[in-house]
Design a protein around this motif. Structure first.
Motif, mmCIF file in Angstrom:
data_model
loop_
_atom_site.group_PDB
_atom_site.id
_atom_site.type_symbol
_atom_site.label_atom_id
_atom_site.label_comp_id
_atom_site.label_asym_id
_atom_site.label_seq_id
_atom_site.Cartn_x
_atom_site.Cartn_y
_atom_site.Cartn_z
ATOM 1 N N TYR A 91 33.862 37.515 32.741
ATOM 2 C CA TYR A 91 33.517 36.971 34.051
ATOM 3 C C TYR A 91 33.632 35.456 33.983
ATOM 4 C CZ TYR A 91 31.310 36.944 38.634
ATOM 5 O OH TYR A 91 31.057 36.800 39.975
ATOM 6 N N GLU A 129 36.541 30.990 43.536
ATOM 7 C CA GLU A 129 35.269 31.694 43.389
ATOM 8 C C GLU A 129 35.132 32.339 42.013
ATOM 9 O OE1 GLU A 129 34.783 34.431 46.590
ATOM 10 O OE2 GLU A 129 34.922 32.880 48.136
ATOM 11 N N SER A 130 33.889 32.545 41.584
ATOM 12 C CA SER A 130 33.641 33.254 40.328
ATOM 13 C C SER A 130 34.134 34.695 40.455
ATOM 14 C CB SER A 130 32.146 33.228 39.991
ATOM 15 O OG SER A 130 31.379 33.767 41.061
ATOM 16 N N SER A 131 34.730 35.213 39.398
ATOM 17 C CA SER A 131 35.311 36.558 39.445
ATOM 18 C C SER A 131 35.614 37.037 38.036
ATOM 19 C CB SER A 131 36.591 36.562 40.288
ATOM 20 O OG SER A 131 37.613 35.811 39.650
ATOM 21 N N ASN A 165 37.827 38.284 34.771
ATOM 22 C CA ASN A 165 39.029 37.825 34.087
ATOM 23 C C ASN A 165 39.355 38.802 32.959
ATOM 24 O OD1 ASN A 165 36.590 36.050 32.799
ATOM 25 N ND2 ASN A 165 38.063 36.613 31.208
ATOM 26 N N GLN A 175 42.972 35.000 35.334
ATOM 27 C CA GLN A 175 42.008 35.216 36.414
ATOM 28 C C GLN A 175 42.736 35.093 37.747
ATOM 29 O OE1 GLN A 175 39.227 32.039 36.981
ATOM 30 N NE2 GLN A 175 37.897 33.185 38.368
ATOM 31 N N SER A 176 42.416 35.970 38.681
ATOM 32 C CA SER A 176 42.906 35.879 40.056
ATOM 33 C C SER A 176 41.693 35.971 40.970
ATOM 34 C CB SER A 176 43.889 37.013 40.360
ATOM 35 O OG SER A 176 44.324 36.959 41.703
ATOM 36 N N THR A 177 41.528 34.983 41.849
ATOM 37 C CA THR A 177 40.280 34.898 42.594
ATOM 38 C C THR A 177 40.501 34.365 43.997
ATOM 39 O OG1 THR A 177 38.032 33.989 42.486
ATOM 40 C CG2 THR A 177 39.802 32.551 41.752
ATOM 41 N N ARG A 181 45.441 33.562 47.235
ATOM 42 C CA ARG A 181 44.484 33.551 46.141
ATOM 43 C C ARG A 181 44.888 32.492 45.113
ATOM 44 N NH1 ARG A 181 41.380 38.245 45.751
ATOM 45 N NH2 ARG A 181 41.216 38.081 43.494
#
Length: 205
Positions: A36, A63-65, A67, A89-91, A100
């Motif tokens: 995360y 944003e936090s997401s 990974n 990471q894709s957020t 995104r």
């Protein structure tokens, strides 16, 4: 994120024992992981982008997401490892944007094992590049620092949990976040930071 990562490490303390090289046999390790990532804050450069706009923003945030990524590691005598680290990471972006933000990091890294008992704690560091992609793309030099544990489960398997902090140095007026239909946004050249808490399964061979 740091507190959550330390809680994960604490839960792993009773498991297994250190993964020290046996009889001088220094092997390889492959560790896929999931984790995360914290939010990434971008500040706007002083001058507006030269594009037709309907809205102007002072800041944007990835944003936090979740990974994912992997380590390819070679054990060394120190004891520790030299490693190749990849993270993806894709957020979504906030305020909401049509596209995104994807963040891809590739680091040449190292880990120093602090103890070969119990949870096999280690400290790590890496250096390489981070690639940001949204409406355009930007590749920036980056570095990382980590604190983790690697409790051994069997002769071939171990868990690996860590908290890793990243810092990326962006160019002045980077325009990868500039959506010409919505806003004129060029990122101010600065050190952009992010934290990850990761958990993986190590295969030794």
């Amino acid at each position: 994120m740091t507190r959550a990562g330390m809680m994960v490490m604490g839960l792993l303390l009773p498991l297994g024992h250190g993964w020290a090289a046996e009889d001088g046999d220094l092997g390889w390790q492959l560790t896929p992981f999931m984790g995360y990532s914290s939010a990434i804050d971008f500040d706007k450069a002083g001058e507006p982008a030269p594009a037709p706009v309907s809205t102007s923003l002072d800041s944007l945030q990835g944003e936090s997401s979740a990974n994912w990524g992997f380590f390819i590691s070679k054990e060394v005598d120190d004891p520790g490892m030299i490693e190749l680290l990849y993270s993806h990471q894709s957020t979504p972006m906030s305020p909401d944007q049509p596209d995104r933000l994807t963040v891809d990091t590739l680091h040449f890294a190292g880990a120093l094992t602090l103890s070969d008992n119990f949870m096999a704690p280690y400290i790590g560091a890496g250096i390489g590049v981070t690639h940001f992609d949204a409406y355009g793309s930007e590749t920036a030099p980056s570095m990382s620092l980590a604190l983790g544990v690697q409790p051994r489960l069997t002769k071939m398997l171990a868990l690996r949990a860590e908290v890793r902090g990243y810092g990326s140095l962006l160019n002045e007026d980077a325009d990868f976040l500039c959506n010409p239909e919505v806003c004129a946004f060029r990122v101010r050249g600065d050190l952009v930071t992010q934290w990850q808490a990761n958990l993986g399964l190590t295969l030794r061979f």
